[in-house]
Design a protein around this motif. Structure first.
Motif, short mmCIF file in Angstrom:
data_model
loop_
_atom_site.label_atom_id
_atom_site.label_comp_id
_atom_site.label_asym_id
_atom_site.label_seq_id
_atom_site.Cartn_x
_atom_site.Cartn_y
_atom_site.Cartn_z
N PHE A 126 0.81 -1.23 0.00
CA PHE A 126 0.00 0.00 0.00
C PHE A 126 0.84 1.27 0.00
CE2 PHE A 126 -2.67 -3.17 2.38
CZ PHE A 126 -3.69 -3.28 1.44
N HIS A 127 2.08 1.19 -0.44
CA HIS A 127 2.93 2.39 -0.39
C HIS A 127 4.04 2.28 -1.45
CE1 HIS A 127 5.11 5.40 2.52
NE2 HIS A 127 5.16 5.80 1.25
N MET A 128 3.95 3.09 -2.52
CA MET A 128 4.99 3.08 -3.57
C MET A 128 4.89 4.34 -4.40
SD MET A 128 3.32 0.18 -6.03
CE MET A 128 3.19 -0.95 -4.66
N ASP A 166 1.75 8.48 -4.65
CA ASP A 166 2.67 9.60 -4.90
C ASP A 166 2.39 10.74 -3.95
OD1 ASP A 166 4.56 8.91 -6.93
OD2 ASP A 166 2.86 8.60 -8.27
N HIS A 167 3.48 11.45 -3.59
CA HIS A 167 3.35 12.61 -2.69
C HIS A 167 2.50 13.67 -3.36
CE1 HIS A 167 6.61 11.28 -0.01
NE2 HIS A 167 7.30 10.97 -1.09
N ILE A 168 1.59 14.26 -2.59
CA ILE A 168 0.82 15.39 -3.12
C ILE A 168 1.72 16.64 -3.12
CG2 ILE A 168 -1.16 16.91 -2.68
CD1 ILE A 168 -2.61 14.45 -1.54
N ALA A 191 -2.88 8.34 -2.25
CA ALA A 191 -1.92 9.44 -2.27
C ALA A 191 -1.21 9.52 -0.94
CB ALA A 191 -2.64 10.75 -2.55
N GLU A 192 -0.01 10.15 -0.94
CA GLU A 192 0.73 10.37 0.31
C GLU A 192 0.63 11.86 0.67
OE1 GLU A 192 4.65 8.66 0.54
OE2 GLU A 192 4.92 9.31 2.61
N ILE A 193 0.00 12.12 1.81
CA ILE A 193 -0.11 13.48 2.33
C ILE A 193 1.19 13.74 3.09
CG2 ILE A 193 -1.45 15.01 3.83
CD1 ILE A 193 -3.81 12.95 3.48
N GLY A 218 4.66 14.43 9.97
CA GLY A 218 5.11 13.33 9.13
C GLY A 218 4.23 13.06 7.92
N HIS A 219 4.28 11.83 7.43
CA HIS A 219 3.61 11.46 6.17
C HIS A 219 2.45 10.49 6.44
CE1 HIS A 219 7.66 12.16 3.82
NE2 HIS A 219 7.33 13.19 4.61
N PHE A 220 1.41 10.64 5.65
CA PHE A 220 0.20 9.81 5.82
C PHE A 220 -0.31 9.36 4.47
CE2 PHE A 220 0.76 12.81 9.19
CZ PHE A 220 0.53 12.07 10.34
N TRP A 279 -0.46 6.24 9.10
CA TRP A 279 0.75 7.03 9.38
C TRP A 279 1.95 6.24 8.84
CZ3 TRP A 279 2.06 8.76 15.11
CH2 TRP A 279 3.21 9.56 15.10
N ASN A 280 2.74 6.88 7.98
CA ASN A 280 3.88 6.20 7.37
C ASN A 280 5.14 6.35 8.21
OD1 ASN A 280 2.07 5.93 5.28
ND2 ASN A 280 2.95 7.59 4.06
N HIS A 281 5.97 5.32 8.15
CA HIS A 281 7.32 5.34 8.77
C HIS A 281 7.40 6.28 9.99
CE1 HIS A 281 7.70 8.86 6.11
NE2 HIS A 281 7.50 8.08 5.08
N PRO A 282 6.69 5.97 11.10
CA PRO A 282 6.62 6.91 12.23
C PRO A 282 7.96 7.18 12.93
CG PRO A 282 5.59 4.81 12.79
CD PRO A 282 5.86 4.77 11.33
N SER A 293 6.44 -1.41 1.01
CA SER A 293 7.79 -1.24 0.46
C SER A 293 8.24 0.21 0.44
CB SER A 293 7.85 -1.80 -0.96
OG SER A 293 7.10 -0.98 -1.84
N ASP A 294 7.33 1.16 0.17
CA ASP A 294 7.70 2.57 -0.08
C ASP A 294 8.77 2.63 -1.17
OD1 ASP A 294 7.75 5.29 0.11
OD2 ASP A 294 8.61 5.39 2.12
N ILE A 295 8.61 1.80 -2.17
CA ILE A 295 9.63 1.68 -3.21
C ILE A 295 9.62 2.91 -4.13
CG2 ILE A 295 8.15 0.31 -4.78
CD1 ILE A 295 10.71 -1.35 -5.40
ZN LIG Z 1 6.90 9.15 3.24
#
Ligand SMILES: [Zn+2]
Ligand SMILES: [Zn+2]
Length: 360
Positions: free
Chosen positions: A45-47, A77-79, A114-116, A123-125, A157-160, A212-214
């Motif tokens: 759920f993260h790439m 993708d990052h907004i 999307a990644e907020i 941080g990132h969400f 919440w991503n990579h806290p 993965s956050d690849i």
């Molecule tokens: Zn991130």
């Protein structure tokens, strides 16, 4: 005659060219069995793609998922961070739209997401199951997550623990949590384990995620128990996006990370029960019996004896059988095994206990 032979060789060469892509594109398989009532779906759920700071075109993420045997992906993708925007114009919904047709053809479930992105803290969400990403483009974090929630999104919440000097649960996280805008948390991200993610998931009943956050092409990712794509195993009623959404809100997940499974005890127990089979003894001699244990999952399971009979420690290799010799007491009718699985974690540093009785 010579020309005909040459023509035949040319035809053979051309047919090889036609066959080659089909062979290279074979669909992968990640072996984790289903559990009673649920399918075990392998999800990332993260790439990222070139639409933010990734290095691949969106369809490549679908091809990779197909090759690995992943059921569902979310391109996130990052907004707010788009270093390639002078070459790839800002259009938040395009990564999903570009990948959608290819995902249908390859039977990959593609989730619009999307990644907020804010500096840490907060941080990132990631917001999953969106209908339109545009309303999330607003400065206020709470407003952005509320815009996602208004679309029925699942937000995590991503990579806290990403920034060691700034990790912590801040007031803004409580605000998000209280507003129902924080539903899950990454326990593992790429090759990192996030201790706070694990702790807060348990304390605050958040869904455990592993992704993965690849960013780069998936060429260095291995296919061994130790070296594999970090994934979330989702226990879904069926193989659909709606069923995945239900499962995530219901916290039916286990994280697969570097030859470990991390998750709620209940689901780890069920997954192991379906993965490991112990057959009745196939041979006896004197006080000894020999038994075969089969491990039908991708983990090299490492077990350590808690008490009673059996070897002190044992590794059950992934997708393989292991034979074990056990010394019996006299007139024993069953073999009672009491172990902990040291690479299945029910909490930080806490192994899954397993107690089994094998009839003799
Ligand atoms: Zn991130
Ligand atoms: Zn990311």
């Amino acid at each position: 005659m010579k020309t005909r032979r040459r023509l035949a060789l040319v035809a053979l060469f051309l047919s090889c060219l036609l066959i080659a892509p089909t062979l290279a594109d074979s669909k992968g398989k990640i072996n984790f069995p289903d559990i009673p009532g649920y399918k075990t779906l392998k999800c990332d759920f993260h790439m990222h793609t070139v639409f933010s700071d990734g290095l691949v075109w969106p369809t490549v993420r679908v091809d990779e998922a197909y090759r690995l045997g992943i059921d569902a992906i979310a391109i996130t993708d990052h907004i707010e961070y788009q270093p390639h925007k002078s070459d790839v114009p800002t259009n938040y919904n395009r990564p999903y739209e570009i990948a959608a047709q290819s995902a249908k053809e390859k039977n990959i479930l593609l989730i619009r997401a999307a990644e907020i992105t804010r500096s840490t803290p907060p941080g990132h969400f990631n917001a999953l199951f969106l209908k339109d990403i545009n309303p999330l483009d607003t400065e206020d974090l709470l407003k952005a997550t509320k815009a996602a929630k208004a679309q029925g999104a699942f937000i995590f919440w991503n990579h806290p623990d990403w920034k060691p000097d700034h990790k912590g649960w801040f007031e803004i996280h409580t605000k998000l949590y209280d507003a129902g805008c924080l539903n899950g948390i990454e326990v593992c991200n790429g090759d990192g384990y996030h201790l706070n993610g694990h702790k807060w998931a348990i304390e605050k009943n958040l869904t455990m995620m592993g992704n993965s956050d690849i960013h780069a092409p998936d060429i260095s990712c291995g296919h061994t128990p130790e070296d594999h794509r970090t994934l979330t195993l989702v226990f879904a009623r069926e193989r659909t996006i709606d069923a995945i959404k239900d499962a995530l809100f219901d916290r039916r997940t286990v994280v697969w990370y570097k030859n470990q499974l991390i998750g709620p005890q209940d689901y780890l127990e069920q997954l192991l029960e379906q993965s490991v089979a112990i057959a009745p003894p196939y041979y006896r001699r004197g006080d000894y019996v020999w038994i075969e244990i089969t491990n039908n999952c991708e983990l090299d399971l490492t077990v350590q004896k808690l008490s009673g009979q059996g070897p002190i420690s044992l590794t059950l290799p992934a997708n393989a059988g292991t034979t074990v010799r056990v010394k019996l007491d006299k007139q024993q009718t069953s073999l009672d095994l009491s172990y902990e699985v040291t690479n299945c974690l029910i909490g930080p540093g806490k192994s899954l206990p397993v107690h089994l009785s094998v009839p003799l």
